[in-house]
Write an enzyme that holds these catalytic residues in place. Structure first.
Site, PDB file in Angstrom:
ATOM      1  N   ARG A  24       6.160  -4.807   3.492  1.00 38.25           N
ATOM      2  CA  ARG A  24       6.923  -3.619   3.106  1.00 38.25           C
ATOM      3  C   ARG A  24       6.033  -2.616   2.368  1.00 38.25           C
ATOM      4  NH1 ARG A  24       8.000  -0.645  -1.387  1.00 38.25           N
ATOM      5  NH2 ARG A  24       8.160  -2.581  -2.600  1.00 38.25           N
ATOM      6  N   ASP A  25       5.628  -2.931   1.158  1.00 44.06           N
ATOM      7  CA  ASP A  25       4.818  -1.991   0.377  1.00 44.06           C
ATOM      8  C   ASP A  25       3.425  -1.837   0.969  1.00 44.06           C
ATOM      9  OD1 ASP A  25       4.435  -0.205  -1.689  1.00 44.06           O
ATOM     10  OD2 ASP A  25       3.874  -1.716  -3.153  1.00 44.06           O
ATOM     11  N   HIS A 220       3.935  -5.560 -11.040  1.00 39.94           N
ATOM     12  CA  HIS A 220       3.536  -5.002  -9.748  1.00 39.94           C
ATOM     13  C   HIS A 220       2.409  -4.006 -10.012  1.00 39.94           C
ATOM     14  CE1 HIS A 220       4.806  -3.593  -5.564  1.00 39.94           C
ATOM     15  NE2 HIS A 220       3.909  -2.677  -5.933  1.00 39.94           N
ATOM     16  N   HIS A 222      -1.120  -1.808  -9.066  1.00 38.72           N
ATOM     17  CA  HIS A 222      -1.987  -1.164  -8.079  1.00 38.72           C
ATOM     18  C   HIS A 222      -3.400  -1.100  -8.654  1.00 38.72           C
ATOM     19  CE1 HIS A 222       1.020   0.756  -5.138  1.00 38.72           C
ATOM     20  NE2 HIS A 222       1.672  -0.137  -5.856  1.00 38.72           N
ATOM     21  N   CYS A 253       2.020   4.107  -2.341  1.00 38.95           N
ATOM     22  CA  CYS A 253       3.349   4.708  -2.399  1.00 38.95           C
ATOM     23  C   CYS A 253       3.305   6.053  -1.692  1.00 38.95           C
ATOM     24  CB  CYS A 253       3.802   4.887  -3.846  1.00 38.95           C
ATOM     25  SG  CYS A 253       5.395   5.744  -3.988  1.00 38.95           S
ATOM     26  N   ASN A 262      -2.286  -2.167  -3.405  1.00 36.99           N
ATOM     27  CA  ASN A 262      -1.727  -3.135  -4.348  1.00 36.99           C
ATOM     28  C   ASN A 262      -2.772  -4.171  -4.744  1.00 36.99           C
ATOM     29  OD1 ASN A 262       1.398  -2.751  -4.368  1.00 36.99           O
ATOM     30  ND2 ASN A 262       0.838  -2.563  -2.216  1.00 36.99           N
TER      31      ASN A 262
END
Length: 315
Positions: A24-25, A220, A222, A253, A262
């Site tokens: 997903r991300d 989470h 980055h 993002c 990430n």
């Protein structure tokens, strides 16, 4: 394949959960749309590598994130995994419509995504900082009624490209309001990768002081400024046991141009295994998966561990 020498450190959790966000991300910020068959294979490979949670996709309006416009089709491709239920396959849902689409596919784990800043809330949700909660409330209530687990993300917890520094007490307030709505877990996002270990420690301490236990928090990170792994170590020392990561370091993002990849799952696993912290992840299978996906994307993996093992430094 070489593995890290295990040297345990006192005071750390014995086991952690890696919440894999690659499908997903990791893929939402790709310039080209990855075929749904490749996405489905990616999910299957990650499950086979022992990832205990694999975030599969996002049921958002196709125009918002065109790379994930095939969410329903992907759910059909992995329907056997969804119905098996042994590995949660969460999906992002922005509203009740997204939730209904997820429920129609039999999904039992969803996530909502909020913001700690006014500007990003406007850009990402078309809502103000306070208005976002009114949008989330019916979605969370409907999910809970259906027996579906709801996770909440908070973006821009450590800094915002438009507003600059973000007050810690505001992040805690946003997080508390999401818990009050009914979220079971809160993932604290360093969306543009500007956080540092001391900042991580201070934010987690502020949540604890507000009566919000660390076992309901996830992180989470980055790696924009190369701090993701150091920040994960700081969170681990503070007692966090759920870490978001993306296989091969994929991701970013689409609504924050300065947000690069990430934290790479392989880099996190290497550190954890070196510290004697169990993750249940087979590193060799995971590295193979990231190399496979890198081939589909036509570029090397950003993960330092993947790159090192590919160079043969494991010999």
């Amino acid at each position: 394949m070489r593995a890290p020498q295990t040297v345990p450190e006192a005071g750390l959790p014995g086991r952690v959960t890696i919440y894999e966000v690659g499908p997903r991300d990791g893929l939402q910020n790709e310039k080209t749309v990855v075929p749904v068959a490749v996405k489905a294979e990616f999910v299957r490979r990650l499950v086979a590598a022992g990832l205990p949670v694999v975030e599969a996709t996002s049921f958002v309006r196709p125009g918002w994130v065109p790379q994930l416009a095939d969410a329903a089709e992907l759910a059909d491709e992995i329907a056997d995994l969804i119905h098996d239920g042994r590995v949660p396959l969460p999906v992002l849902v922005p509203n009740e419509r997204g939730l209904e689409r997820a429920l129609d596919k039999g999904l039992r784990h969803v996530a909502i995504f909020g913001s700690a800043t006014e500007t990003f809330a406007r850009r990402n949700l078309n809502r103000g900082l306070d208005e976002q909660f009114a949008m989330f409330e019916p979605t969370v209530a409907r999910a809970r009624e259906a027996g579906v687990d709801v996770r909440a993300y908070v973006s821009m917890c450590f800094g915002d490209p438009w507003e600059g520094d973000v007050p810690i007490d505001r992040v805690v307030d946003v997080g508390k309001r999401l818990f009050d709505l009914g979220a079971s877990q809160l993932s604290l996002g360093d969306t543009i990768g500007v956080g540092t270990p001391g900042h991580v420690t201070a934010l987690l301490r502020a949540f604890a002081d507000a009566g919000l236990p660390v076992d309901r928090l996830a992180v989470h990170f980055h790696d924009t400024y190369g701090q993701a792994l150091a920040n994960a170590y700081a969170a681990l020392r503070a007692g966090v046991t759920t870490f978001d990561a993306s296989a091969g370091g994929l991701g970013g993002c689409p609504y924050a141009e300065s947000a690069t990849g990430n934290l790479a799952t392989e880099d996190l696993v290497w550190m954890l295994h070196g510290l004697g912290v169990e993750s249940g992840v087979d590193l060799e299978t995971l590295v193979s998966t990231s190399n496979w996906m890198a081939g589909r994307l036509g570029r090397p993996s950003p993960s330092r561990v993947v790159a090192a093992l590919a160079r043969g430094s494991d010999k």
